[in-house]
Design an enzyme around this catalytic site. Structure first.
Site, mmCIF file in Angstrom:
data_model
loop_
_atom_site.group_PDB
_atom_site.id
_atom_site.type_symbol
_atom_site.label_atom_id
_atom_site.label_comp_id
_atom_site.label_asym_id
_atom_site.label_seq_id
_atom_site.Cartn_x
_atom_site.Cartn_y
_atom_site.Cartn_z
ATOM 1 N N ASN A 5 39.279 40.714 18.886
ATOM 2 C CA ASN A 5 39.205 42.099 19.374
ATOM 3 C C ASN A 5 40.620 42.664 19.292
ATOM 4 O OD1 ASN A 5 38.953 44.497 20.746
ATOM 5 N ND2 ASN A 5 37.935 43.609 22.548
ATOM 6 N N ARG A 98 35.424 42.839 16.523
ATOM 7 C CA ARG A 98 34.944 44.046 17.184
ATOM 8 C C ARG A 98 35.522 45.258 16.460
ATOM 9 N NH1 ARG A 98 37.141 47.118 22.315
ATOM 10 N NH2 ARG A 98 35.392 48.513 22.603
ATOM 11 N N HIS A 187 30.080 51.040 23.651
ATOM 12 C CA HIS A 187 29.700 49.887 24.492
ATOM 13 C C HIS A 187 28.386 49.249 24.024
ATOM 14 C CE1 HIS A 187 31.988 51.431 28.326
ATOM 15 N NE2 HIS A 187 32.753 50.635 27.599
ATOM 16 N N GLY A 217 32.843 49.560 33.771
ATOM 17 C CA GLY A 217 34.147 48.898 33.758
ATOM 18 C C GLY A 217 35.191 49.970 33.952
ATOM 19 N N ARG A 248 39.033 58.587 32.873
ATOM 20 C CA ARG A 248 38.420 59.662 32.086
ATOM 21 C C ARG A 248 37.470 60.485 32.949
ATOM 22 N NH1 ARG A 248 36.291 55.531 27.947
ATOM 23 N NH2 ARG A 248 38.223 54.709 27.111
ATOM 24 N N ASP A 289 41.427 51.841 39.847
ATOM 25 C CA ASP A 289 40.788 50.573 40.192
ATOM 26 C C ASP A 289 39.879 50.757 41.394
ATOM 27 O OD1 ASP A 289 40.213 47.915 41.145
ATOM 28 O OD2 ASP A 289 41.819 47.251 39.809
ATOM 29 N N GLU A 391 30.691 40.286 25.816
ATOM 30 C CA GLU A 391 30.733 40.936 24.504
ATOM 31 C C GLU A 391 31.173 39.972 23.407
ATOM 32 O OE1 GLU A 391 32.701 44.165 26.806
ATOM 33 O OE2 GLU A 391 32.023 45.433 25.155
HETATM 34 P P1 ADP Z 1 37.273 47.103 30.837
HETATM 35 O O1 ADP Z 1 36.440 48.332 30.810
HETATM 36 O O2 ADP Z 1 38.737 47.390 30.758
HETATM 37 O O3 ADP Z 1 36.778 45.988 29.964
HETATM 38 P P2 ADP Z 1 36.283 45.625 33.173
HETATM 39 O O4 ADP Z 1 34.850 45.571 32.807
HETATM 40 O O5 ADP Z 1 37.023 44.342 33.331
HETATM 41 O O6 ADP Z 1 37.143 46.599 32.296
HETATM 42 O O7 ADP Z 1 36.390 46.451 34.540
HETATM 43 C C1 ADP Z 1 37.629 46.768 35.087
HETATM 44 C C2 ADP Z 1 37.431 47.434 36.409
HETATM 45 O O8 ADP Z 1 36.532 46.677 37.202
HETATM 46 C C3 ADP Z 1 38.714 47.502 37.223
HETATM 47 O O9 ADP Z 1 39.401 48.688 36.972
HETATM 48 C C4 ADP Z 1 38.211 47.463 38.643
HETATM 49 O O10 ADP Z 1 38.034 48.784 39.110
HETATM 50 C C5 ADP Z 1 36.864 46.807 38.563
HETATM 51 N N1 ADP Z 1 36.822 45.505 39.196
HETATM 52 C C6 ADP Z 1 37.168 44.310 38.656
HETATM 53 N N2 ADP Z 1 37.003 43.320 39.555
HETATM 54 C C7 ADP Z 1 36.534 43.893 40.675
HETATM 55 C C8 ADP Z 1 36.167 43.415 41.975
HETATM 56 N N3 ADP Z 1 36.236 42.127 42.290
HETATM 57 N N4 ADP Z 1 35.723 44.315 42.870
HETATM 58 C C9 ADP Z 1 35.634 45.631 42.550
HETATM 59 N N5 ADP Z 1 35.980 46.134 41.375
HETATM 60 C C10 ADP Z 1 36.417 45.291 40.445
#
Ligand code: ADP
Length: 405
Positions: A5, A98, A187, A217, A248, A289, A391
């Site tokens: 990726n 990817r 996605h 995510g 976004r 986050d 993925e």
């Molecule tokens: P990406 O879209 O970058 O692949 P992920 O699917 O890993 O990202 O999701 C990232 C987001 O998931 C983080 O910004 C956070 O908000 C959330 N996240 C990750 N772990 C946790 C958790 N244990 N509890 C709540 N939110 C989480």
């Protein structure tokens, strides 16, 4: 199977044993082109017959200059040679890549030829940040592994089943056609993986199920899937449309952009930056986050409360819309960082859907279990699941299928 990726200044890789679908090693090569690059390589010990530890990790991080992707692949090969598993003894049978944008051209995983590379390059018009970076990884990987098939797996491919009614924007048809403006959706690899995993978990045929998948995510999208085919999805021409995301905005009245151009003197780049990088949860509450938003809510931070409410309000709107597009659903799944880890979001998204036969069990929803699981009540007409996405595994499966054909 090796899965790549590739981003513009980094790439992730994963080596999988397809007999068991286990990850043998994974890694990240980043800060390519900077003064000092970073390469991290993790080896997963193969579980033996005995009891745990099932996953005995060993990670090594190296810092060294990595001028380009080709140098990055050399660093990766050194890591395999020194820390294992040995690619000399067991070279990958194929490499899966990817690729973000396949336009309206690629609707399935595709064996990479020079002509396919040209097409991916040409599609950079639609994905200027992603496709050139993906292509840099493909070219470097083909130099590193010249003797095996390389396969491109596109984020957009799964949504090529959308009907014209779902993918057409209601703007001047000639303008749209000449600039290939339509909804593509993203996605797709995750939505496909999760919908198939849900069907397998429930022991039901995929082609009989109406499903809604929330991939939440940092980027977030939701897809309506009828019999395994995507019929609607929230991301559109780019990954900006749809749900509220980490940074976004998701859906917004396009006239806001006109207003900001006329009244705030913002140009194209400023608007791009605003909507893609400074909006969403970050714009509303100062963090992208969801864990920070949750902590903010507990402290009584009003901005965090509003950000959460806006986020959930949008999820609910799409849940309702997709129930309507599908004519009801059998399964609703949540996946990715937020979807897998945030009971409050899942509950909020589906709270008002009792009338449609959706009933979440609070204890099941709050359970700290990992892995695929049911969070609806036994009486709920719609089964609600949490499904960890994978993925890389999906790319590896599709690559294997193409390389065997
Ligand atoms: P990406 O879209 O970058 O692949 P992920 O699917 O890993 O990202 O999701 C990232 C987001 O998931 C983080 O910004 C956070 O908000 C959330 N996240 C990750 N772990 C946790 C958790 N244990 N509890 C709540 N939110 C989480």
């Amino acid at each position: 199977m090796l899965v790549i990726n590739s981003g513009s200044s980094s790439f992730k890789y994963q080596l999988l044993d397809m007999a068991t679908e286990r990850t043998l090693a994974s890694g990240l090569v980043e800060r390519i082109g900077e003064a000092v690059g970073v390469a991290r390589h993790t080896v997963y010990a193969t579980p033996t017959d005995g009891p745990a530890p099932a996953f005995l990790d060993a990670t090594r991080t190296r810092e060294l200059p990595i001028p380009d992707h080709t140098a990055g692949f050399a660093v990766m090969l050194e890591a395999f040679a020194s820390d294992g598993p040995s690619l000399d003894e067991q070279p990958p049978v194929a490499v899966g890549h990817r690729v973000v944008h396949g336009g309206a051209r690629f609707f399935e995983p595709t064996l990479i030829t020079p002509l396919v590379e040209i097409n991916i390059d040409e599609l950079s018009v639609l994905a200027p940040l992603h496709n050139p970076a993906n292509l840099a990884g493909i070219r470097a990987a083909r130099r590193a592994f010249p003797d095996v098939p390389h396969v491109a797996v596109f984020d957009t491919a799964f949504h090529q089943t959308l009907a014209p009614a779902a993918f057409t924007y209601a703007i001047d048809a000639e303008v749209a056609a000449s600039h290939r403006i339509r909804r593509y959706g993203f996605h797709g690899t995750s939505h496909k993986f999760v919908s198939e995993a849900a069907a397998a978990f429930l022991g039901r045929p995929l082609d009989e199920l109406k499903q809604i998948v929330f991939h939440l995510g940092n980027g977030a999208s939701v897809t309506a899937i009828d019999g395994g085919r995507s019929i609607d999805t929230s991301m559109g021409f780019t990954p900006l449309e749809g749900l509220v995301m980490g940074t976004r905005s998701g859906d917004i009245d396009p006239a806001v952009l006109l207003q900001l151009t006329r009244r705030a003197g913002m140009d194209v780049d400023a608007l791009d930056d605003l909507l893609n990088k400074r909006s969403g949860l970050l714009g509303l509450a100062g963090s992208n986050d969801l864990r920070d938003i949750r902590a903010g809510i507990e402290r009584g931070d009003e901005r965090a409360v509003l950000a959460f409410e806006v986020y959930v309000h949008r999820l609910r709107a799409y849940a309702g819309a997709y129930l309507a597009q599908l004519g009801g659903a059998d399964v609703i799944s949540f996946t990715a960082g937020v979807g897998e880890n945030t009971p409050l979001v899942r509950a909020g998204a589906l709270e008002t859907l009792g009338f449609a036969g959706v009933e979440i069990d609070p204890d099941r929803n709050e359970s700290p279990d990992r892995g695929i699981r049911v969070i609806s009540t036994d009486a709920s007409r719609v089964t609600v699941l949490v499904v960890p996405t994978d993925e890389e595994l999906e790319i590896a499966r599709q690559t294997l299928a193409v390389s065997r054909a």
